[in-house]
Design a protein around this motif. Structure first.
Motif, PDB file in Angstrom:
ATOM      1  N   ARG A  74      35.081  23.027  20.196  1.00  0.00           N
ATOM      2  CA  ARG A  74      35.250  23.359  18.920  1.00  0.00           C
ATOM      3  C   ARG A  74      35.730  24.782  18.666  1.00  0.00           C
ATOM      4  N   GLN A  75      36.026  25.653  19.804  1.00  0.00           N
ATOM      5  CA  GLN A  75      36.564  27.005  19.669  1.00  0.00           C
ATOM      6  C   GLN A  75      37.663  27.104  20.311  1.00  0.00           C
ATOM      7  N   SER A  76      38.518  27.749  19.348  1.00  0.00           N
ATOM      8  CA  SER A  76      39.881  28.164  19.991  1.00  0.00           C
ATOM      9  C   SER A  76      40.005  29.470  20.823  1.00  0.00           C
ATOM     10  N   ILE A  77      40.887  29.737  21.611  1.00  0.00           N
ATOM     11  CA  ILE A  77      41.052  31.167  22.154  1.00  0.00           C
ATOM     12  C   ILE A  77      40.869  32.261  21.447  1.00  0.00           C
ATOM     13  N   GLY A  78      40.979  31.882  20.046  1.00  0.00           N
ATOM     14  CA  GLY A  78      40.735  32.916  19.121  1.00  0.00           C
ATOM     15  C   GLY A  78      39.501  33.827  19.301  1.00  0.00           C
ATOM     16  N   ILE A  79      38.453  33.066  19.797  1.00  0.00           N
ATOM     17  CA  ILE A  79      37.246  33.901  20.115  1.00  0.00           C
ATOM     18  C   ILE A  79      37.231  34.773  21.065  1.00  0.00           C
ATOM     19  N   LEU A  80      37.949  34.932  21.853  1.00  0.00           N
ATOM     20  CA  LEU A  80      38.400  35.743  23.109  1.00  0.00           C
ATOM     21  C   LEU A  80      38.940  37.001  22.637  1.00  0.00           C
ATOM     22  N   GLY A  81      39.225  37.135  21.352  1.00  0.00           N
ATOM     23  CA  GLY A  81      39.597  38.454  20.911  1.00  0.00           C
ATOM     24  C   GLY A  81      41.086  38.885  21.773  1.00  0.00           C
ATOM     25  N   PRO A  82      41.060  40.065  22.238  1.00  0.00           N
ATOM     26  CA  PRO A  82      42.062  40.700  22.932  1.00  0.00           C
ATOM     27  C   PRO A  82      42.401  39.798  24.169  1.00  0.00           C
ATOM     28  N   VAL A  83      41.672  39.250  24.910  1.00  0.00           N
ATOM     29  CA  VAL A  83      41.919  38.602  26.064  1.00  0.00           C
ATOM     30  C   VAL A  83      42.846  37.238  25.389  1.00  0.00           C
ATOM     31  N   GLY A  84      42.301  36.670  24.268  1.00  0.00           N
ATOM     32  CA  GLY A  84      43.147  35.539  23.764  1.00  0.00           C
ATOM     33  C   GLY A  84      44.560  36.101  23.406  1.00  0.00           C
ATOM     34  N   VAL A  85      44.870  37.329  23.196  1.00  0.00           N
ATOM     35  CA  VAL A  85      46.135  38.013  22.711  1.00  0.00           C
ATOM     36  C   VAL A  85      47.079  37.810  24.112  1.00  0.00           C
ATOM     37  N   ILE A  86      46.294  38.522  25.103  1.00  0.00           N
ATOM     38  CA  ILE A  86      47.149  38.503  26.557  1.00  0.00           C
ATOM     39  C   ILE A  86      47.610  37.072  26.731  1.00  0.00           C
ATOM     40  N   LEU A  87      46.540  35.816  26.752  1.00  0.00           N
ATOM     41  CA  LEU A  87      46.995  34.469  26.925  1.00  0.00           C
ATOM     42  C   LEU A  87      48.147  34.138  26.318  1.00  0.00           C
ATOM     43  N   ARG A  88      48.456  34.688  24.984  1.00  0.00           N
ATOM     44  CA  ARG A  88      49.720  34.016  24.285  1.00  0.00           C
ATOM     45  C   ARG A  88      50.870  35.056  24.381  1.00  0.00           C
ATOM     46  N   ASN A  89      50.684  36.037  24.973  1.00  0.00           N
ATOM     47  CA  ASN A  89      51.605  36.933  24.965  1.00  0.00           C
ATOM     48  C   ASN A  89      52.171  37.558  26.480  1.00  0.00           C
ATOM     49  N   ALA A  90      51.482  37.050  27.513  1.00  0.00           N
ATOM     50  CA  ALA A  90      51.975  37.485  28.786  1.00  0.00           C
ATOM     51  C   ALA A  90      53.165  36.938  28.955  1.00  0.00           C
ATOM     52  N   GLU A  91      54.009  37.484  30.181  1.00  0.00           N
ATOM     53  CA  GLU A  91      55.293  36.846  30.468  1.00  0.00           C
ATOM     54  C   GLU A  91      55.150  35.568  30.995  1.00  0.00           C
ATOM     55  N   THR A  92      54.345  35.114  31.932  1.00  0.00           N
ATOM     56  CA  THR A  92      54.346  34.015  32.537  1.00  0.00           C
ATOM     57  C   THR A  92      52.692  33.446  32.579  1.00  0.00           C
ATOM     58  N   VAL A  93      52.604  32.400  33.020  1.00  0.00           N
ATOM     59  CA  VAL A  93      51.106  31.854  32.977  1.00  0.00           C
ATOM     60  C   VAL A  93      50.355  32.495  34.068  1.00  0.00           C
ATOM     61  N   GLY A  94      51.062  32.642  35.186  1.00  0.00           N
ATOM     62  CA  GLY A  94      50.415  33.175  36.113  1.00  0.00           C
ATOM     63  C   GLY A  94      49.823  34.715  35.834  1.00  0.00           C
ATOM     64  N   ASP A  95      50.847  35.652  35.273  1.00  0.00           N
ATOM     65  CA  ASP A  95      50.445  36.763  34.747  1.00  0.00           C
ATOM     66  C   ASP A  95      49.283  36.924  33.902  1.00  0.00           C
TER      67      ASP A  95
END
Length: 360
Positions: A74-95
């Motif tokens: 029921r929770q999106s990665i939005g609950i992760l705050g800045p961690v969720g921002v990293i998941l959406r904006n890093a260069e690659t999945v591995g990064d």
């Protein structure tokens, strides 16, 4: 257990889920000292152990063994705050995964995650520091399900991992696990892990915002844990030393973490388990010697099977033998109020405590 803090949104949607299952969310949350309003406020903090107790109690009271996983879905990665921002904006999945693993300990001191690249797969592992076994298992399953949410945001909604493993025994139906992870996990495994294909790590993240990534990383870099992990290890090691179980394996069991995770966390704070154990032994040797305890007794208390091992350690720590240390600490020291005219300062040896250093 040390009172670790976590953002209240770790329980986001918990009140609605509890109500849907026939429970009283306000009563359950408040019974564990959690303000219901805190679960929907990213700026509010609650005790990590209380959050886990809410999830564990809800699973037990409402006869819902997959409560942790249901809550995660029921929770999106939005609950992760800045961690969720990293998941959406890093260069690659591995990064993205590497960054999250590196920053996770900064924001949730009780948690540890690691990404290891193997010849055939990449292994994302997770562990957490909780004493209550059932609550810990629920929190592990919830956190692994949240990780799956993140992987599917980056890799597509149809992503299915190569393998999923849990350290604990199965708690819910196989159908529940298959719905969350896309496959049935292996239980009683060495680590809690999700195995990903190596090529997935090289996949670029679409529509990324480098500026947002920089802001999130800058924010997380400035966060410091509320208590150094090394201090917690030091406290537990001292207790284990008393019962002659002060080893990395026993320490890892006591803090509910894999030995490799313990060593990695200590390395992040510039130390090792061996160095912590040595410091604890040094301090205890000073304390016991000051009581006049026999050398053999002190050696046994420090976990040395041979008295000669303690003798060598004592000379390294204090520059003197165990008997010399005991004699020095048991000899009455001059009253500090005595001035230089009453006590020859130049002829006295400076006595240093176990945590002090002589300055020149």
């Amino acid at each position: 257990m040390t009172a670790f803090l976590i953002r209240g949104t770790v329980l986001f949607e918990a009140d609605d889920l509890i109500a849907e299952l026939g429970g009283d969310p306000r009563t359950l949350l408040r019974s564990h000292h959690v303000d219901p309003a805190a679960t929907r406020d990213f700026e509010r903090f609650i005790h990590y152990e209380d959050a886990a107790a809410v999830i564990g109690d809800a699973a037990r009271q409402l006869q819902c063994p997959d409560f942790g996983m249901r809550l995660a879905r029921r929770q999106s990665i939005g609950i992760l705050g800045p961690v969720g921002v990293i998941l959406r904006n890093a260069e690659t999945v591995g990064d993205a995964i590497d960054s999250v693993c590196g920053f996770l300990h900064n924001i949730v001191l009780a948690d540890a995650a690691e990404l290891i690249r193997m010849p055939q797969a990449a292994v994302y592992s997770y562990d957490t520091l909780l004493r209550n076994e059932y609550d810990r298992h629920q929190m592990v399953e919830k956190s692994m399900a949240v990780a799956m949410n993140a992987f599917r945001v980056m890799l597509g909604a149809d992503f299915v991992p190569l393998k999923v493993t849990f350290q604990h025994r199965r708690m819910a139906s196989l159908r529940c696990y298959r719905e969350v992870f896309g496959r049935v996990p292996e239980f009683d495994a060495e680590i809690n892990a999700v195995h990903l294909p190596l090529y997935a790590l090289d996949r670029p993240i679409q529509d990324r915002d480098p500026a947002a990534l920089a802001l999130a990383e800058n924010y997380l870099t400035r966060i410091r844990p509320d208590l150094a992990f090394a201090e917690h290890v030091r406290e537990v090691t001292r207790r284990l030393l008393i019962i002659d179980h002060a080893s990395l394996v026993e320490l890892s069991k006591a803090v509910s973490l894999h030995p490799r995770v313990v060593q990695r966390r200590l390395a992040q704070e510039g130390t090792t388990f061996e160095r912590v154990l040595d410091d604890v032994r040094r301090a205890l040797a000073w304390e016991l010697s000051a009581t006049g305890a026999p050398v053999a007794t002190v050696a046994r208390a420090l976990g040395y099977s041979e008295q000669s091992s303690y003798t060598r350690a004592c000379r390294r720590w204090f520059g003197e033998s165990p008997r010399q240390l005991r004699t020095r600490l048991r000899t009455p020291q001059p009253d500090p109020s005595d001035g230089p005219g009453e006590q020859e300062l130049g002829g006295e040896e400076l006595v240093l405590g176990p945590g002090e250093q002589e300055t020149h």
